[in-house]
Design a protein around this motif. Structure first.
Motif, short mmCIF file in Angstrom:
data_model
loop_
_atom_site.label_atom_id
_atom_site.label_comp_id
_atom_site.label_asym_id
_atom_site.label_seq_id
_atom_site.Cartn_x
_atom_site.Cartn_y
_atom_site.Cartn_z
N HIS A 1 32.99 8.57 4.24
CA HIS A 1 34.30 8.06 4.59
C HIS A 1 34.25 7.29 5.90
O HIS A 1 34.89 6.25 6.06
CB HIS A 1 35.28 9.23 4.69
N ARG A 2 33.44 7.79 6.85
CA ARG A 2 33.35 7.17 8.17
C ARG A 2 32.75 5.77 8.10
O ARG A 2 33.14 4.89 8.87
CB ARG A 2 32.51 8.05 9.10
N SER B 1 33.30 6.93 -6.05
CA SER B 1 34.37 7.68 -5.40
C SER B 1 34.05 7.96 -3.94
O SER B 1 32.88 8.00 -3.54
CB SER B 1 34.61 8.99 -6.14
N ASP B 2 35.09 8.18 -3.17
CA ASP B 2 34.96 8.67 -1.79
C ASP B 2 35.81 9.92 -1.59
O ASP B 2 36.04 10.35 -0.46
CB ASP B 2 35.36 7.60 -0.78
N SER B 3 36.26 10.51 -2.70
CA SER B 3 37.12 11.69 -2.63
C SER B 3 36.29 12.95 -2.44
O SER B 3 35.39 13.23 -3.22
CB SER B 3 37.94 11.82 -3.92
N PRO B 4 36.55 13.73 -1.38
CA PRO B 4 35.80 14.98 -1.19
C PRO B 4 36.00 15.96 -2.33
O PRO B 4 35.10 16.76 -2.62
CB PRO B 4 36.35 15.53 0.13
N MET B 5 37.14 15.93 -3.00
CA MET B 5 37.37 16.82 -4.14
C MET B 5 36.45 16.46 -5.30
O MET B 5 35.83 17.33 -5.92
CB MET B 5 38.83 16.75 -4.59
N VAL B 6 36.33 15.17 -5.58
CA VAL B 6 35.46 14.71 -6.68
C VAL B 6 34.00 15.02 -6.36
O VAL B 6 33.25 15.52 -7.21
CB VAL B 6 35.67 13.20 -6.91
N VAL B 7 33.58 14.73 -5.13
CA VAL B 7 32.18 14.92 -4.75
C VAL B 7 31.81 16.40 -4.71
O VAL B 7 30.75 16.80 -5.20
CB VAL B 7 31.92 14.25 -3.39
N ALA B 8 32.67 17.23 -4.13
CA ALA B 8 32.37 18.67 -4.05
C ALA B 8 32.29 19.28 -5.44
O ALA B 8 31.39 20.10 -5.71
CB ALA B 8 33.45 19.37 -3.22
N LEU C 1 24.37 12.03 -1.67
CA LEU C 1 25.24 11.02 -2.26
C LEU C 1 24.40 9.76 -2.50
O LEU C 1 23.76 9.25 -1.57
CB LEU C 1 26.42 10.72 -1.35
N LEU C 2 24.43 9.25 -3.73
CA LEU C 2 23.57 8.13 -4.12
C LEU C 2 24.40 6.96 -4.63
O LEU C 2 25.61 7.07 -4.80
CB LEU C 2 22.58 8.59 -5.20
N ASP C 3 23.70 5.86 -4.88
CA ASP C 3 24.33 4.64 -5.41
C ASP C 3 25.53 4.23 -4.54
O ASP C 3 26.65 4.08 -5.02
CB ASP C 3 24.78 4.85 -6.86
N LEU C 4 25.27 4.05 -3.27
CA LEU C 4 26.33 3.73 -2.32
C LEU C 4 26.76 2.27 -2.45
O LEU C 4 25.95 1.38 -2.72
CB LEU C 4 25.88 4.00 -0.89
N SER C 5 28.03 2.03 -2.25
CA SER C 5 28.58 0.68 -2.26
C SER C 5 29.68 0.58 -1.22
O SER C 5 30.25 1.58 -0.79
CB SER C 5 29.13 0.32 -3.65
N ASP C 6 29.96 -0.64 -0.82
CA ASP C 6 30.98 -0.89 0.19
C ASP C 6 32.37 -0.73 -0.42
O ASP C 6 32.71 -1.42 -1.38
CB ASP C 6 30.81 -2.30 0.76
N SER C 7 33.14 0.18 0.12
CA SER C 7 34.47 0.44 -0.43
C SER C 7 35.36 -0.79 -0.37
O SER C 7 36.16 -1.05 -1.28
CB SER C 7 35.12 1.60 0.32
N LEU D 1 41.39 15.64 6.39
CA LEU D 1 40.29 16.44 6.90
C LEU D 1 39.72 15.81 8.17
O LEU D 1 39.38 16.53 9.13
CB LEU D 1 39.19 16.56 5.84
N GLU D 2 39.62 14.48 8.19
CA GLU D 2 39.13 13.79 9.38
C GLU D 2 40.05 14.03 10.57
O GLU D 2 39.61 14.32 11.68
CB GLU D 2 39.03 12.29 9.10
N ASP D 3 41.34 13.87 10.34
CA ASP D 3 42.31 14.04 11.43
C ASP D 3 42.31 15.47 11.95
O ASP D 3 42.40 15.71 13.16
CB ASP D 3 43.71 13.66 10.95
N ALA D 4 42.22 16.44 11.03
CA ALA D 4 42.20 17.85 11.44
C ALA D 4 40.96 18.17 12.26
O ALA D 4 41.03 18.87 13.28
CB ALA D 4 42.28 18.75 10.21
#
Length: 454
Positions: free
Chosen positions: A304-305, A339-346, A370-376, A398-401
């Protein structure tokens, strides 16, 4: 030739009144960085034999100068030398990653103000670019070194050369020769010692020459950096690779290595890995999935960062490689859409190992990749096949918290109840990383901030 009697690089640089303006590569590298960080808020450790240990207090990963003189080698398992270390007065500390990252950021920030361009290469070293003559470059490097030592408390060694590879050699010279006062100009030592400088560098210590390549080069009769410098670049490219050809040219003074992605931002272009050893063996999928979920969320934080999406998720776990029933299990899951969703990845990380592990095996390590990375920002495909973006903003929450309350104050799923006391920034599960000799985190924890008494 006795290299211990090297004259000051400052004197050499200033004696050359005809020095012309040239593009210079400056490599600034902290001395024994992890061990040096431990002395910043505990000056009583200065000059004493000190080692810093890896995850779960496993192996030596950093040594003070005094510990090096005692023959302690990086990679040595702590349990093998613990008794002798206590007898010899060697001190040990757990890896204090929060402190090291904070002091690294301060150190890099200070150095960025002295030259026009900075490439943070790792947590303890950076390349800088200068266009001044030798005398002014030396003086600027000397002031930079003094400013870092005074303002951050970390000693750095600096090598200046026309290429990155030669800057590495000059930097190593500065570390090995106290008469250089921590700053070495390649032009000065080359003028003083000529080919003997490269002749003194073993081929295995040349930047970019790995262990396997070292064996092959030595089989061809090349044992020093000078031998490689004199090799035919075309032959080297055909026998090895264009990368090693660039090393040859760099040793000859021709810049060939471009700047890489700034290490301080942690960006990855091919994969993102989060892997840890457990403090105690983990048995059963229900417990293992806790760790996988936490690691997946940590990997998503990096994803995400840097503004990326991942197309597939891999998970793995293994037992001790020293056990006769060693077992390694790994599997990957291709996501329906990036995806960049933590729910999907977890969820994908846990599903990757479901029904694949031995419920009774004592696993000591696990990881998520995490593989096959692409620019969001630039991802596009056919209509109706959009990425599984974090539409609910869970990753942002999650980032803000984490930014406001600290890491792992909130997460997805059951990852083990949060730890207590000094471990309140981690889970309280049995598999949480062990750091029994952790020093204070004086730059990131209000309750551990050192107190000065006037």
């Amino acid at each position: 030739m006795n290299f211990s009697d090297v004259p000051s690089s400052r004197a050499d640089a200033m004696s050359d009144k005809t020095s012309m303006h040239r593009n210079a590569i400056i490599l600034a590298d902290a001395n024994n960085f992890f061990a040096s960080c431990e002395t910043v808020f505990n000056p009583s450790l200065a000059g004493r034999p000190l080692v810093v240990l890896s995850n779960n207090d496993g192996c030596v990963v950093s040594r003070s100068a005094a510990a090096k003189q005692m023959g302690i080698v990086n990679g040595t398992p702590w349990f093998k030398i613990r008794g002798q270390a206590a007898h010899d007065g060697v001190l040990a500390r757990s890896s204090n990653y929060e402190l090291y990252a904070s002091l690294s950021h301060r150190m890099m920030h200070v150095m960025s103000g002295f030259f026009s361009h900075q490439e943070v290469y790792s947590i303890d070293e950076c390349f800088l670019h200068g266009t001044l003559d030798d005398e002014r470059t030396y003086e600027t490097c000397r002031r930079m070194r003094e400013t870092v030592l005074r303002g951050v408390g970390i000693a750095v060694s600096i090598g200046v050369a026309p290429t990155k590879t030669l800057a590495k050699i000059a930097n190593h010279w500065a570390k090995q020769h106290p008469s250089s006062h921590g700053v070495t100009l390649w032009t000065a030592i080359e003028r003083e010692f000529g080919d003997d400088v490269l002749r003194s560098v073993p081929i295995s210590e040349v930047w970019g020459v790995g262990r396997r390549i070292t064996k092959k080069l030595m089989g061809m009769g090349m044992t020093t950096a000078l031998d490689l410098c004199r090799a035919d670049p075309v032959l080297i490219r055909h026998r090895f690779s264009v990368l090693l050809e660039r090393t040859v040219l760099e040793l000859r003074g021709t810049p060939c290595i471009e700047d890489e992605s700034d290490a301080s931002n942690g960006a990855r272009s091919t994969q993102i890995l989060c892997s840890r050893m457990f403090s105690s063996p983990v048995r059963g999928f229900s417990t293992l999935s806790q760790a996988l979920s936490v690691y997946a969320q940590q990997a998503c934080h990096r994803l995400h960062r840097q503004g990326s999406l991942c197309g597939s998720v891999a998970a793995f776990c293994s037992t001790s490689p020293f056990s006769k029933d060693y077992s390694h299990v790994g599997n990957s899951v291709i996501l329906d859409d990036p995806s960049d969703s933590p729910m999907v990845v977890a969820k994908a990380a846990c599903e990757a190992l479901r029904n694949r592990i031995d419920e009774h095996a004592p696993y000591i390590r696990a990881g998520v990749m995490l593989l096959d990375l692409s620019d969001s920002g630039h991802f596009s495909t056919f209509e109706g096949m959009d990425a599984q973006r974090d539409e609910h903003g869970i990753g942002t929450v999650l980032e803000d918290a984490a930014r406001r309350f600290g890491p792992r104050r909130v997460g997805i799923g059951y990852g083990g109840i949060r730890g207590k006391g000094r471990n309140d920034a981690d889970t309280g599960a049995s598999w949480t990383m062990r750091r029994n000799m952790l020093s204070i985190r004086g730059t990131t924890r209000w309750d551990e901030m050192p107190i000065a008494h006037a």
